[in-house]
Design a protein around this motif. Structure first.
Motif, mmCIF file in Angstrom:
data_model
loop_
_atom_site.group_PDB
_atom_site.id
_atom_site.type_symbol
_atom_site.label_atom_id
_atom_site.label_comp_id
_atom_site.label_asym_id
_atom_site.label_seq_id
_atom_site.Cartn_x
_atom_site.Cartn_y
_atom_site.Cartn_z
ATOM 1 N N SER A 1 5.441 -6.932 28.883
ATOM 2 C CA SER A 1 4.995 -8.220 28.331
ATOM 3 C C SER A 1 5.657 -8.608 27.011
ATOM 4 O O SER A 1 6.197 -9.704 26.871
ATOM 5 C CB SER A 1 3.476 -8.216 28.175
ATOM 6 O OG SER A 1 2.857 -8.116 29.424
ATOM 7 N N LYS B 1 -3.360 -8.214 30.904
ATOM 8 C CA LYS B 1 -4.461 -8.629 30.041
ATOM 9 C C LYS B 1 -4.447 -10.150 29.938
ATOM 10 O O LYS B 1 -3.379 -10.778 30.011
ATOM 11 C CB LYS B 1 -4.298 -8.002 28.659
ATOM 12 C CG LYS B 1 -4.429 -6.484 28.647
ATOM 13 C CD LYS B 1 -4.173 -5.941 27.255
ATOM 14 C CE LYS B 1 -4.257 -4.420 27.241
ATOM 15 N NZ LYS B 1 -3.952 -3.872 25.898
ATOM 16 N N PRO B 2 -5.614 -10.775 29.773
ATOM 17 C CA PRO B 2 -5.667 -12.252 29.747
ATOM 18 C C PRO B 2 -4.705 -12.884 28.748
ATOM 19 O O PRO B 2 -4.057 -13.888 29.059
ATOM 20 C CB PRO B 2 -7.126 -12.539 29.395
ATOM 21 C CG PRO B 2 -7.881 -11.363 29.932
ATOM 22 C CD PRO B 2 -6.961 -10.184 29.720
ATOM 23 N N GLY B 3 -4.594 -12.277 27.552
ATOM 24 C CA GLY B 3 -3.695 -12.844 26.551
ATOM 25 C C GLY B 3 -2.244 -12.779 26.983
ATOM 26 O O GLY B 3 -1.488 -13.745 26.803
ATOM 27 N N ASN B 4 -1.852 -11.649 27.553
ATOM 28 C CA ASN B 4 -0.478 -11.507 28.022
ATOM 29 C C ASN B 4 -0.186 -12.433 29.202
ATOM 30 O O ASN B 4 0.908 -12.988 29.330
ATOM 31 C CB ASN B 4 -0.207 -10.058 28.425
ATOM 32 C CG ASN B 4 -0.124 -9.129 27.231
ATOM 33 O OD1 ASN B 4 0.075 -9.575 26.112
ATOM 34 N ND2 ASN B 4 -0.284 -7.839 27.459
ATOM 35 N N ARG B 5 -1.183 -12.582 30.048
ATOM 36 C CA ARG B 5 -1.006 -13.484 31.192
ATOM 37 C C ARG B 5 -0.768 -14.912 30.711
ATOM 38 O O ARG B 5 0.120 -15.614 31.215
ATOM 39 C CB ARG B 5 -2.234 -13.429 32.101
ATOM 40 C CG ARG B 5 -2.079 -14.246 33.366
ATOM 41 C CD ARG B 5 -3.316 -14.199 34.234
ATOM 42 N NE ARG B 5 -3.634 -12.855 34.688
ATOM 43 C CZ ARG B 5 -4.424 -12.600 35.727
ATOM 44 N NH1 ARG B 5 -4.951 -13.595 36.418
ATOM 45 N NH2 ARG B 5 -4.692 -11.357 36.079
ATOM 46 N N LEU B 6 -1.543 -15.348 29.722
ATOM 47 C CA LEU B 6 -1.380 -16.700 29.182
ATOM 48 C C LEU B 6 -0.007 -16.874 28.539
ATOM 49 O O LEU B 6 0.688 -17.880 28.774
ATOM 50 C CB LEU B 6 -2.481 -16.991 28.158
ATOM 51 C CG LEU B 6 -2.409 -18.353 27.459
ATOM 52 C CD1 LEU B 6 -2.507 -19.490 28.462
ATOM 53 C CD2 LEU B 6 -3.517 -18.468 26.410
ATOM 54 N N ALA C 1 -0.404 -15.211 39.656
ATOM 55 C CA ALA C 1 -0.941 -15.137 38.295
ATOM 56 C C ALA C 1 -0.069 -15.837 37.266
ATOM 57 O O ALA C 1 -0.575 -16.389 36.288
ATOM 58 C CB ALA C 1 -1.141 -13.674 37.889
ATOM 59 N N PHE D 1 -1.322 -6.489 37.323
ATOM 60 C CA PHE D 1 -2.422 -6.749 36.393
ATOM 61 C C PHE D 1 -1.831 -7.052 35.030
ATOM 62 O O PHE D 1 -0.855 -6.430 34.617
ATOM 63 C CB PHE D 1 -3.353 -5.537 36.285
ATOM 64 C CG PHE D 1 -4.394 -5.671 35.204
ATOM 65 C CD1 PHE D 1 -5.538 -6.425 35.427
ATOM 66 C CD2 PHE D 1 -4.222 -5.058 33.975
ATOM 67 C CE1 PHE D 1 -6.494 -6.560 34.432
ATOM 68 C CE2 PHE D 1 -5.175 -5.191 32.973
ATOM 69 C CZ PHE D 1 -6.312 -5.942 33.205
ATOM 70 N N HIS E 1 -5.581 -0.355 38.821
ATOM 71 C CA HIS E 1 -4.432 -1.259 39.004
ATOM 72 C C HIS E 1 -3.157 -0.428 39.002
ATOM 73 O O HIS E 1 -3.060 0.570 38.289
ATOM 74 C CB HIS E 1 -4.336 -2.297 37.881
ATOM 75 C CG HIS E 1 -5.512 -3.217 37.777
ATOM 76 N ND1 HIS E 1 -5.753 -4.213 38.684
ATOM 77 C CD2 HIS E 1 -6.511 -3.287 36.862
ATOM 78 C CE1 HIS E 1 -6.851 -4.868 38.342
ATOM 79 N NE2 HIS E 1 -7.325 -4.324 37.240
ATOM 80 N N ARG F 1 2.683 -17.071 31.178
ATOM 81 C CA ARG F 1 2.664 -18.349 31.900
ATOM 82 C C ARG F 1 3.370 -19.427 31.079
ATOM 83 O O ARG F 1 3.995 -20.344 31.629
ATOM 84 C CB ARG F 1 1.231 -18.783 32.212
ATOM 85 C CG ARG F 1 0.595 -18.023 33.365
ATOM 86 C CD ARG F 1 -0.719 -18.650 33.775
ATOM 87 N NE ARG F 1 -0.508 -19.921 34.460
ATOM 88 C CZ ARG F 1 -0.406 -20.058 35.781
ATOM 89 N NH1 ARG F 1 -0.466 -18.989 36.560
ATOM 90 N NH2 ARG F 1 -0.224 -21.244 36.319
#
Length: 367
Positions: A90, A117-122, A148, A115, A266, A125
Motif C-alpha cells: 500500500s 485496511k479501510p484507510g489504505n483501500r480509500l 474493492a 484484504f 485473509h 481507490r
C-alpha cells in the motif's frame, strides 16, 4: 526497459520475499531493475537481495518518515528517470502512483492481498487510477482489485508470485509410531488466526487425548501477537505446541514436517502454504485467497472454515490418524503446485506483464 521497483520495506517475509525471483524474470526478459525500499523493517530481505546480487537502496527510516522519504523518492526518480515504476504494497503503491503522476513516469502496481485496511483501500481507490496497469498475485486478488479498488478488468494481469521448484527438499512420511509434526510459517499477526490453531490443539487434547499425544504443532514466525500467543499456550497448558521464532531456512523446516496448516482470515497467494505443497506436505487451510483453488479438499489436504477450531482440529486428527493417506496427499500437493506454478509458467506470466508495459513506456518517451 529500466525499472525502479519500489517496495514498502526490507522484511524477511511477505511481498519482499519473492522479489529476487520476480527480478530474475525481468532480467531474462532483457530489463534492468533497481529496488528501492521505503522502510528498513527487520532488514532480512536485504540479506536475500545481496545473495541474489540485486541493486537496492533504502530511502526512509520508518512508518513516520512520510514527507522526507517521499521527497527522496522524487529526487531519485528525477535523477534516474526509469522507464517505469513498479510498486508493491500500500504505502509504496501510493507513493509511486503519486510520484509517477507528478513526473510523467508510468506505474505498474502489485496487489498482494485480498484484504486492505479501510484507510489504505480509500487511498488506493484515489491514487490507483494513476497506475498504467495492475498485477494481482492470484485470481482471488484480481477479483478483489476489481471489486474493492474499482480497477477495470482489462488493466489487471495475474502473475502468481510463487515459483515452484522441482528440486526443493521433500518431506518424509511419518513413521507409524512417530510423532506427527504439523507446522505453519507466517507473521504472528491477528490475520493469521494462530489463536484458532492453539485452541484446536486444546480441543484435541480434551476430546482425543491419545491422538493429541501423537501430534506436535510448530509455528514459525515473528510478529506483534507473539507474547499473546505464548500466553495462550501457557494458559491452556499445551505441551505439544511451540512457537519457533523466525525460521531462516524455511525449505528445511518444511521438509522436516509431516503436514502444514494455514488458519488465516485473509490471504493473497500465501507463499508459505504453496512452499509446503512444494515440499510434498498435505495442507489444512481456510478457503481464503488462492488457497481455495490450490488446496483440493480431500485430495491435497483439507479446507476448513475460518474461525472454527473444532473443524480445524478434526482435519489435523484425520492427517494424524491416517498417515499413509497424509503422505499420499502430500505427493498430490507437490504434483499440483509444480504443474500450476513451475518455472516455465512463472516466466510466461511475467513476460506477459512486461510485454504490456513496453508500448506504454514507448508512448512516454520523447519523440
Amino acid at each position: 526497459m529500466r525499472i525502479l521497483y519500489l517496495i514498502n520495506g526490507l522484511n524477511g517475509g511477505g511481498a519482499a520475499f519473492p522479489v529476487p525471483e520476480l527480478i530474475a524474470t525481468a532480467q531474462r526478459h532483457g530489463d534492468t531493475v533497481k529496488v528501492v525500499a521505503l522502510m528498513p523493517q527487520d532488514r532480512r530481505a536485504a540479506e536475500r537481495f545481496d545473495r541474489a546480487g540485486l541493486a537496492w537502496s533504502l530511502i526512509g527510516s520508518g512508518p513516520a518518515d512520510i514527507l522526507p522519504s517521499f521527497g527522496k523518492l522524487l529526487a531519485l526518480l528525477r535523477k534516474e528517470r526509469p522507464d517505469f515504476i513498479w510498486t508493491s504494497l500500500s504505502r509504496a503503491c501510493v507513493y509511486g502512483q503519486i510520484a509517477g503522476r507528478l513526473l510523467g513516469i508510468p506505474v505498474l502496481s502489485w496487489q498482494h492481498n485480498a484484504f486492505l485496511k479501510p484507510g489504505n483501500r480509500l487511498l488506493l481507490r484515489l491514487t490507483g487510477r494513476w497506475a498504467a496497469r495492475w498485477v494481482a498475485d492470484s485470481e482471488a486478488v484480481a477479483t478483489f482489485t476489481r471489486e474493492a479498488l474499482g480497477v477495470a478488468p482489462e488493466l489487471i494481469d495475474i502473475w502468481p508470485i510463487f515459483r515452484a521448484r522441482s528440486d526443493a527438499p521433500q518431506a518424509v512420511a511419518c513413521a507409524a509410531a512417530g510423532r506427527f509434526r504439523i507446522g505453519s510459517l507466517g507473521r504472528l499477526h491477528p490475520n493469521k488466526r494462530y489463536e484458532d490453531l492453539i485452541d484446536a490443539a486444546a480441543w484435541l487434547r480434551d476430546q482425543h487425548p491419545a491422538a493429541a499425544r501423537r501430534l506436535e504443532i510448530l509455528i514459525g514466525g515473528e510478529g506483534p501477537e507473539a507474547a499473546a500467543l505464548a500466553a495462550r499456550i501457557e494458559r491452556l497448558g499445551l505441551d505439544n505446541v511451540r512457537l519457533m521464532g523466525f525460521i531462516d531456512q524455511p525449505a528445511a523446516f518444511l521438509a522436516s514436517l509431516h503436514g502444514y496448516v494455514q488458519p488465516s482470515h485473509h490471504e493473497g497467494m500465501c507463499i508459505a502454504a504453496h512452499e509446503a505443497m512444494q515440499a510434498a506436505l498435505p495442507v489444512v487451510a481456510t478457503p481464503v485467497g488462492e488457497l481455495r483453488r490450490s488446496v483440493a479438499d480431500g485430495q491435497t489436504g483439507f479446507i476448513v472454515p475460518v474461525g472454527d477450531p473444532p473443524a480445524l482440529a478434526k482435519a489435523l486428527l484425520a492427517l494424524t490418524d491416517d498417515r499413509t493417506r497424509a503422505a499420499q496427499m502430500g505427493l498430490a500437493s507437490r504434483e499440483r503446485v509444480i504443474e500450476r506454478f513451475g518455472a516455465a509458467a512463472f516466466d510466461r506470466s511475467g513476460y506477459a506483464v512486461l510485454d504490456k508495459m513496453a508500448p506504454i513506456v514507448a508512448a512516454q518517451r520523447p519523440r
